[in-house]
Design a protein around this motif. Structure first.
Motif, PDB file in Angstrom:
ATOM      1  N   CYS A   1       0.830  -1.218   0.000  1.00 43.75           N
ATOM      2  CA  CYS A   1       0.000   0.000   0.000  1.00 43.75           C
ATOM      3  C   CYS A   1       0.854   1.253   0.000  1.00 43.75           C
ATOM      4  O   CYS A   1       0.481   2.260  -0.607  1.00 43.75           O
ATOM      5  CB  CYS A   1      -0.970  -0.006   1.176  1.00 43.75           C
ATOM      6  N   GLU A   2       2.021   1.198   0.657  1.00 45.03           N
ATOM      7  CA  GLU A   2       2.916   2.353   0.606  1.00 45.03           C
ATOM      8  C   GLU A   2       3.436   2.569  -0.814  1.00 45.03           C
ATOM      9  O   GLU A   2       3.497   3.699  -1.297  1.00 45.03           O
ATOM     10  CB  GLU A   2       4.079   2.209   1.580  1.00 45.03           C
ATOM     11  N   ALA A   3       3.784   1.493  -1.509  1.00 50.49           N
ATOM     12  CA  ALA A   3       4.232   1.623  -2.898  1.00 50.49           C
ATOM     13  C   ALA A   3       3.119   2.205  -3.773  1.00 50.49           C
ATOM     14  O   ALA A   3       3.374   3.055  -4.635  1.00 50.49           O
ATOM     15  CB  ALA A   3       4.700   0.276  -3.440  1.00 50.49           C
TER      16      ALA A   3
ATOM     17  N   GLN B   1       0.561   7.126  -6.273  1.00 48.03           N
ATOM     18  CA  GLN B   1      -0.534   8.097  -6.279  1.00 48.03           C
ATOM     19  C   GLN B   1      -0.003   9.513  -6.083  1.00 48.03           C
ATOM     20  O   GLN B   1      -0.498  10.462  -6.707  1.00 48.03           O
ATOM     21  CB  GLN B   1      -1.525   7.759  -5.159  1.00 48.03           C
ATOM     22  N   LEU B   2       1.007   9.664  -5.242  1.00 49.87           N
ATOM     23  CA  LEU B   2       1.574  10.978  -4.950  1.00 49.87           C
ATOM     24  C   LEU B   2       2.575  11.445  -6.002  1.00 49.87           C
ATOM     25  O   LEU B   2       3.120  12.539  -5.898  1.00 49.87           O
ATOM     26  CB  LEU B   2       2.245  10.957  -3.569  1.00 49.87           C
ATOM     27  N   GLY B   3       2.826  10.606  -7.005  1.00 52.36           N
ATOM     28  CA  GLY B   3       3.745  10.976  -8.072  1.00 52.36           C
ATOM     29  C   GLY B   3       5.212  10.791  -7.720  1.00 52.36           C
ATOM     30  O   GLY B   3       6.084  11.315  -8.412  1.00 52.36           O
ATOM     31  N   LEU B   4       5.505  10.028  -6.672  1.00 46.60           N
ATOM     32  CA  LEU B   4       6.898   9.796  -6.285  1.00 46.60           C
ATOM     33  C   LEU B   4       7.557   8.717  -7.138  1.00 46.60           C
ATOM     34  O   LEU B   4       8.780   8.592  -7.143  1.00 46.60           O
ATOM     35  CB  LEU B   4       6.981   9.428  -4.800  1.00 46.60           C
ATOM     36  N   HIS B   5       6.749   7.932  -7.825  1.00 45.09           N
ATOM     37  CA  HIS B   5       7.247   6.979  -8.820  1.00 45.09           C
ATOM     38  C   HIS B   5       6.102   6.641  -9.766  1.00 45.09           C
ATOM     39  O   HIS B   5       4.942   6.937  -9.490  1.00 45.09           O
ATOM     40  CB  HIS B   5       7.834   5.711  -8.166  1.00 45.09           C
ATOM     41  N   ALA B   6       6.435   6.023 -10.891  1.00 46.53           N
ATOM     42  CA  ALA B   6       5.428   5.576 -11.865  1.00 46.53           C
ATOM     43  C   ALA B   6       5.685   4.115 -12.216  1.00 46.53           C
ATOM     44  O   ALA B   6       5.480   3.686 -13.345  1.00 46.53           O
ATOM     45  CB  ALA B   6       5.479   6.448 -13.109  1.00 46.53           C
ATOM     46  N   LYS B   7       6.137   3.346 -11.236  1.00 44.20           N
ATOM     47  CA  LYS B   7       6.526   1.954 -11.446  1.00 44.20           C
ATOM     48  C   LYS B   7       5.307   1.037 -11.434  1.00 44.20           C
ATOM     49  O   LYS B   7       4.338   1.297 -10.728  1.00 44.20           O
ATOM     50  CB  LYS B   7       7.523   1.545 -10.364  1.00 44.20           C
ATOM     51  N   PRO B   8       5.364  -0.060 -12.199  1.00 42.12           N
ATOM     52  CA  PRO B   8       4.241  -1.001 -12.258  1.00 42.12           C
ATOM     53  C   PRO B   8       3.961  -1.661 -10.901  1.00 42.12           C
ATOM     54  O   PRO B   8       4.872  -1.876 -10.095  1.00 42.12           O
ATOM     55  CB  PRO B   8       4.699  -2.049 -13.275  1.00 42.12           C
ATOM     56  N   LEU B   9       2.679  -1.980 -10.706  1.00 38.66           N
ATOM     57  CA  LEU B   9       2.193  -2.603  -9.476  1.00 38.66           C
ATOM     58  C   LEU B   9       1.372  -3.828  -9.836  1.00 38.66           C
ATOM     59  O   LEU B   9       0.611  -3.801 -10.801  1.00 38.66           O
ATOM     60  CB  LEU B   9       1.299  -1.626  -8.713  1.00 38.66           C
TER      61      LEU B   9
ATOM     62  N   PHE C   1      -6.413   2.488  -9.202  1.00 35.00           N
ATOM     63  CA  PHE C   1      -6.786   1.085  -8.999  1.00 35.00           C
ATOM     64  C   PHE C   1      -6.587   0.287 -10.292  1.00 35.00           C
ATOM     65  O   PHE C   1      -6.088  -0.835 -10.272  1.00 35.00           O
ATOM     66  CB  PHE C   1      -8.225   0.984  -8.501  1.00 35.00           C
ATOM     67  N   GLU C   2      -6.933   0.887 -11.424  1.00 33.27           N
ATOM     68  CA  GLU C   2      -6.785   0.205 -12.715  1.00 33.27           C
ATOM     69  C   GLU C   2      -5.318   0.006 -13.098  1.00 33.27           C
ATOM     70  O   GLU C   2      -5.007  -0.842 -13.940  1.00 33.27           O
ATOM     71  CB  GLU C   2      -7.522   0.986 -13.800  1.00 33.27           C
ATOM     72  N   ALA C   3      -4.418   0.766 -12.481  1.00 35.82           N
ATOM     73  CA  ALA C   3      -2.990   0.629 -12.765  1.00 35.82           C
ATOM     74  C   ALA C   3      -2.382  -0.609 -12.094  1.00 35.82           C
ATOM     75  O   ALA C   3      -1.247  -0.970 -12.392  1.00 35.82           O
ATOM     76  CB  ALA C   3      -2.240   1.881 -12.304  1.00 35.82           C
ATOM     77  N   ILE C   4      -3.132  -1.252 -11.217  1.00 33.17           N
ATOM     78  CA  ILE C   4      -2.641  -2.444 -10.524  1.00 33.17           C
ATOM     79  C   ILE C   4      -3.044  -3.674 -11.336  1.00 33.17           C
ATOM     80  O   ILE C   4      -4.225  -3.937 -11.543  1.00 33.17           O
ATOM     81  CB  ILE C   4      -3.220  -2.527  -9.097  1.00 33.17           C
TER      82      ILE C   4
END
Length: 178
Positions: free
Chosen positions: A115-117, A122-130, A160-163
């Motif tokens: 959830c932290e990842a 969400q906060l834009g600190l990364h755009a890595k796949p989940l 949510f759709e990005a997961i």
């Protein structure tokens, strides 16, 4: 993708399918030449995941707070074991070392780390796949809550759709490497 962070249980759970999925996932990560980053444990699903990746010739990096190393749960056969001062440092380093994140069955610690990842994305600190490996529909209640959170306006549907959510280790891994 050079490194994949996997969050999973320090217990094996009640069903052998959880261990089998962790073993399959660890082996598949190694076979693709991707470094496995995880919590550094030698027990439960964490140990099964790491052992299978190592057996398949993979590079495995653990990140563990000193207080857990002292309780003798650290896996000392890893390619690299980072010992940090706190759980906060553990999560930050795991996120820094990784290009994507996967959640396998686990409990509060696994959920917290994943959830932290997600939150950092969400906060834009990364755009890595989940991604979530939904073995035996283990995460259906969590996914139901996430769906409700979207419907109630607390979570953006795009997040949510990005997961990626799959019940097969190979399929999840492929979705994270695209």
């Amino acid at each position: 993708m050079k490194a994949l962070c996997v969050f999973c249980g320090s217990n094996a759970g009640t069903r052998p399918n959880y261990t089998i999925a962790a073993q399959q996932f660890g082996a598949a990560v190694a076979q693709r030449g991707v470094t496995l980053v995880y919590g550094g444990g030698r027990i439960g699903l964490m140990g099964s995941l790491a052992d299978s990746a190592l057996k398949a010739g993979g590079r495995v990096v653990g990140v563990m707070p000193k207080h857990l190393v002292d309780r003798e749960v650290a896996h000392h056969g890893l390619t690299d074991l980072h010992i940090v001062a706190s759980m906060h440092e553990r999560k930050a380093l795991m996120i820094e070392l990784s290009d994507a994140f996967a959640l396998l069955p686990g409990g509060f610690g696994s959920w917290d780390e994943f959830c932290e990842a997600v939150t950092w994305r969400q906060l834009g600190l990364h755009a890595k796949p989940l991604g979530i490996l939904n073995v035996l529909n283990y995460y259906d209640p969590l996914l139901s809550l996430a769906t409700q959170s979207v419907a109630e306006g607390f979570v953006r549907s795009s997040l949510f759709e990005a997961i990626s959510i799959h019940d097969d280790p190979e399929t999840l891994l492929l979705s994270l490497t695209r």
